[in-house]
Structure formats: C-alpha cells, structure tokens
Design a protein around this motif. Structure first.
Motif, PDB file in Angstrom:
ATOM      1  N   ALA A  17       2.911  -1.240   2.828  1.00 14.95           N
ATOM      2  CA  ALA A  17       2.888  -2.208   3.930  1.00 14.95           C
ATOM      3  C   ALA A  17       2.863  -3.640   3.420  1.00 14.95           C
ATOM      4  N   GLU A  18       2.284  -3.873   2.254  1.00 14.22           N
ATOM      5  CA  GLU A  18       2.192  -5.221   1.691  1.00 14.22           C
ATOM      6  C   GLU A  18       3.377  -5.570   0.785  1.00 14.22           C
ATOM      7  N   ARG A  39       3.637   2.822   4.095  1.00 12.38           N
ATOM      8  CA  ARG A  39       2.287   3.336   3.823  1.00 12.38           C
ATOM      9  C   ARG A  39       1.283   2.188   3.771  1.00 12.38           C
ATOM     10  N   ALA A  40       0.119   2.423   4.357  1.00 16.59           N
ATOM     11  CA  ALA A  40      -0.999   1.480   4.256  1.00 16.59           C
ATOM     12  C   ALA A  40      -1.622   1.621   2.872  1.00 16.59           C
ATOM     13  N   ALA A  41      -2.527   0.728   2.548  1.00 15.53           N
ATOM     14  CA  ALA A  41      -3.195   0.752   1.241  1.00 15.53           C
ATOM     15  C   ALA A  41      -3.926   2.071   0.999  1.00 15.53           C
ATOM     16  N   ASP A  42      -4.406   2.719   2.080  1.00 11.37           N
ATOM     17  CA  ASP A  42      -5.114   3.992   1.927  1.00 11.37           C
ATOM     18  C   ASP A  42      -4.168   5.190   1.824  1.00 11.37           C
ATOM     19  N   VAL A  46       2.101   4.426   8.316  1.00 14.17           N
ATOM     20  CA  VAL A  46       1.769   3.544   9.439  1.00 14.17           C
ATOM     21  C   VAL A  46       2.984   3.051  10.208  1.00 14.17           C
ATOM     22  N   GLY A  71       5.141  -4.154   6.304  1.00 13.87           N
ATOM     23  CA  GLY A  71       4.230  -3.832   7.391  1.00 13.87           C
ATOM     24  C   GLY A  71       4.343  -4.762   8.586  1.00 13.87           C
TER      25      GLY A  71
END
Length: 139
Positions: A17-18, A39-42, A46, A71
């Motif tokens: 996402a970043e 994908r999110a950081a976790d 998303v 993201g």
C-alpha cells in the motif's frame, strides 16, 4: 466441478500500500499484467490497483506517480474467492461486484488470480456471455 483453482493463473503478485504507483506500473510492465492486489503493512489484502487506476486517478489529475502510493488510489475493500469455490459461484461474485479480476486465496493466502482471459480459455461462450453481461452492465 470446475473450481477457482482450476481456472486461476498461479503465482499472483502484490504491491504494498505504501509503494508508489511508479513501482506498481513498472511491476505490471515487467509481469505483463494490468492489476495488482494491494497489501497493507500487516500483509492483509486491502484493495486492487489497475493500470487504469494509475492513468485515471494519478496521471490524468497531474499527480506524481513517483510520489503517489498504491494504497491511495486502489479500490477500497477487496473481494476474494477460496481456491475450492465452484466456478459458477466465482462468476456470480464477479458479476455482483462488477470486477474483471478476482484474487484466489487458500486459507487466507493469495495463491492466484482469475482474469477474463483465464475465463475465456476455460469456459463455454454461453457462460462467458452471461458473465460479461453482468460485469459490463451500465448502472
């Protein structure tokens, strides 16, 4: 029974996402694909970013693809299907959500993608026509 696993393209790739849209575009170019799950950081899926998102939500607005994150332009919320889901259920979900690409998961882990070209290669013309009539309908 034909399942999502039978039809999917294996080895789906994701983008963080970043990560920037420039990164996403380069990744799509190298892989010769038109979309990436985000994908999110976790690690959770998303959203989805497409080549069209990059053009419409970034470039056309004069934004900098090297500074805009995947993201920030990805479609929020992502629909996935389990690998062993019947293909008719998959088609129904794709029609319902009007999506042309569907991530396939097994136990929550991304294992593949189903695209229109995967469907065309595996399904009858009648089933494809029914799918297309729902995905491309005008609201």
């Amino acid at each position: 029974m034909t399942t999502a696993r039978d039809v999917m393209n294996r080895g789906a790739q994701t983008i963080g996402a970043e990560d920037t849209l420039l990164d996403a575009a380069r990744h799509m170019k190298n892989l010769q694909i038109g979309s990436l799950p985000v994908r999110a950081a976790d690690g959770a899926l998303v959203g989805m970013v497409t080549d069209r998102d990059i053009v419409i939500r970034c470039v056309a607005d004069g934004a900098d693809a090297a500074a805009t994150t995947a993201g920030s332009v990805s479609s929020g919320g992502i629909v996935t299907v389990e690998a062993d889901m019947d293909i008719d259920q998959v088609l129904s979900l794709m029609r319902e959500h009007q999506v042309k690409r569907m991530p396939v998961v097994d136990g929550g882990e991304l294992i593949g993608m189903i695209s229109e070209s995967d469907l065309v290669a595996e399904l009858s013309s009648e089933r494809i026509a029914h799918f297309a009539s729902g995905v491309y309908k005008k609201d």
